[in-house]
Design a protein around this motif. Structure first.
Motif, mmCIF file in Angstrom:
data_model
loop_
_atom_site.group_PDB
_atom_site.id
_atom_site.type_symbol
_atom_site.label_atom_id
_atom_site.label_comp_id
_atom_site.label_asym_id
_atom_site.label_seq_id
_atom_site.Cartn_x
_atom_site.Cartn_y
_atom_site.Cartn_z
ATOM 1 N N THR A 115 0.812 -1.217 0.000
ATOM 2 C CA THR A 115 0.000 0.000 0.000
ATOM 3 C C THR A 115 0.844 1.264 0.000
ATOM 4 N N LYS A 116 2.140 1.137 0.086
ATOM 5 C CA LYS A 116 3.050 2.273 0.045
ATOM 6 C C LYS A 116 4.116 1.987 -1.007
ATOM 7 N N PRO A 117 4.751 3.026 -1.559
ATOM 8 C CA PRO A 117 5.820 2.783 -2.537
ATOM 9 C C PRO A 117 7.008 2.068 -1.902
ATOM 10 N N GLU A 118 7.894 1.617 -2.745
ATOM 11 C CA GLU A 118 9.122 0.984 -2.255
ATOM 12 C C GLU A 118 9.979 1.999 -1.507
ATOM 13 N N PRO A 119 10.859 1.531 -0.649
ATOM 14 C CA PRO A 119 11.663 2.493 0.144
ATOM 15 C C PRO A 119 12.492 3.435 -0.723
ATOM 16 N N GLU A 120 13.053 2.942 -1.819
ATOM 17 C CA GLU A 120 13.860 3.821 -2.674
ATOM 18 C C GLU A 120 12.984 4.893 -3.333
ATOM 19 N N GLU A 122 10.059 5.956 -2.249
ATOM 20 C CA GLU A 122 9.555 6.852 -1.214
ATOM 21 C C GLU A 122 10.612 7.871 -0.793
ATOM 22 N N GLU A 123 11.864 7.450 -0.780
ATOM 23 C CA GLU A 123 12.945 8.373 -0.426
ATOM 24 C C GLU A 123 13.098 9.462 -1.490
ATOM 25 N N LYS A 124 13.016 9.107 -2.761
ATOM 26 C CA LYS A 124 13.117 10.103 -3.825
ATOM 27 C C LYS A 124 11.940 11.068 -3.802
ATOM 28 N N VAL A 125 10.744 10.548 -3.496
ATOM 29 C CA VAL A 125 9.568 11.420 -3.423
ATOM 30 C C VAL A 125 9.710 12.419 -2.279
ATOM 31 N N GLN A 126 10.185 11.979 -1.145
ATOM 32 C CA GLN A 126 10.387 12.883 -0.013
ATOM 33 C C GLN A 126 11.445 13.933 -0.318
ATOM 34 N N MET A 127 12.503 13.553 -1.040
ATOM 35 C CA MET A 127 13.546 14.515 -1.404
ATOM 36 C C MET A 127 12.999 15.586 -2.339
ATOM 37 N N SER A 130 10.604 17.935 -0.333
ATOM 38 C CA SER A 130 11.329 18.897 0.494
ATOM 39 C C SER A 130 11.973 19.992 -0.361
ATOM 40 N N LYS A 131 12.475 19.627 -1.534
ATOM 41 C CA LYS A 131 13.067 20.630 -2.423
ATOM 42 C C LYS A 131 12.013 21.589 -2.942
ATOM 43 N N ALA A 132 10.842 21.077 -3.255
ATOM 44 C CA ALA A 132 9.767 21.949 -3.718
ATOM 45 C C ALA A 132 9.250 22.851 -2.603
ATOM 46 N N ALA A 133 9.254 22.344 -1.372
ATOM 47 C CA ALA A 133 8.782 23.164 -0.249
ATOM 48 C C ALA A 133 9.772 24.261 0.118
ATOM 49 N N SER A 134 11.060 24.085 -0.197
ATOM 50 C CA SER A 134 12.071 25.081 0.153
ATOM 51 C C SER A 134 12.066 26.276 -0.795
#
Length: 260
Positions: A115-120, A122-127, A130-134
């Motif tokens: 039900t969630k993406p793979e860890p790799e 998910e890590e790229k999506v979070q990166m 965060s870049k878009a929020a900055s």
């Protein structure tokens, strides 16, 4: 004995059956399109490609509309969990998945019931998040304006090139192919009147150039045989036999149809 299904369960089964049918049709369209790309790519034109993409896009749109209808229950409120895991091969499961999954074991469950993406991923999506929020709104607006400007310039170049291509193709279609050639006409006239580039075969079998108009009388005069002196009868030189044979007959005075 299983308990009777509730109205909600019946509605879920009907919605899932309809969804499975739509997904199966979309899968068939994708499979046929991939088959044509791999085996019949030489006969596929750009309008055919756009037609296939339109069919696939309409299939995805129909699935989205089906998921948003009132008859479709919210699938996010339901949880899918395995009841039985077995390392043995299951023919029924293999038939349902068209040979993709042969056994429902501990290896395939995390991938198919995730039900969630793979860890790799998910890590790229979070990166990226965060870049878009900055980025501040002013910087984002400047980047958006610059992107729109570049896109509009590229679109203008494409439209101008398309107009030039249309004009060139129209001029090529309207232009008639040449049917005469001045150079070839002059060569034919010179060959007929003066014998230019013509050759004749001499007595030895060799090809010699044809004489020009100015030198023809001289060569004809040189090629004429000299007159021979008549031979006297009784001389030692033999008489040349005549090549012409004559047969003289007496004239018949009587008419062939004379009456007796």
């Amino acid at each position: 004995m299983q308990p009777p299904q509730t109205n909600e369960e019946k509605q879920l089964d009907l919605a899932l059956d309809d969804l499975i049918q739509r997904v199966r049709e979309l899968k068939q369209g994708v499979s046929s399109f991939i088959y044509k790309l791999e085996n019949d790519y030489q006969n596929i034109s750009w309008p055919n490609m756009m037609e296939h993409f339109g069919v696939l896009s309409s299939g995805l749109s129909s699935i989205k509309r089906l998921l948003k209808t009132e008859k479709m229950p919210l699938l996010r409120n339901y949880v899918l969990f395995p009841i039985l895991l077995s390392p043995d091969r299951d023919p029924h499961l293999e038939k349902l998945t068209e040979g993709r999954v042969s056994a429902f074991n501990h290896e395939v469950v995390p991938d198919y019931l995730r039900t969630k993406p793979e860890p790799e991923v998910e890590e790229k999506v979070q990166m990226l998040s965060s870049k878009a929020a900055s980025i501040t709104p002013e910087v984002a607006q400047k980047q958006l304006t610059m992107l729109n400007k570049i896109t509009s310039n590229i679109l203008d170049i494409i439209n101008a090139s398309s107009d030039d291509w249309d004009k060139d193709s129209a001029s090529l279609r309207n232009a008639l192919p040449p049917t005469t050639s001045q150079q070839e006409t002059a060569m034919l006239i010179a060959a007929v009147t003066k014998g230019v580039r013509l050759r004749r075969q001499d007595s030895q079998g060799q090809m010699s150039p044809a004489p020009q108009m100015g030198s023809m009388p001289t060569q004809q005069h040189q090629q004429q045989p000299l007159p021979q002196k008549p031979q006297m009868p009784g001389s030692g030189i033999g008489r040349v036999p005549s090549a012409v044979k004559t047969n003289i007959k007496a004239a018949v005075t009587s008419h062939p149809y004379q009456r007796p």
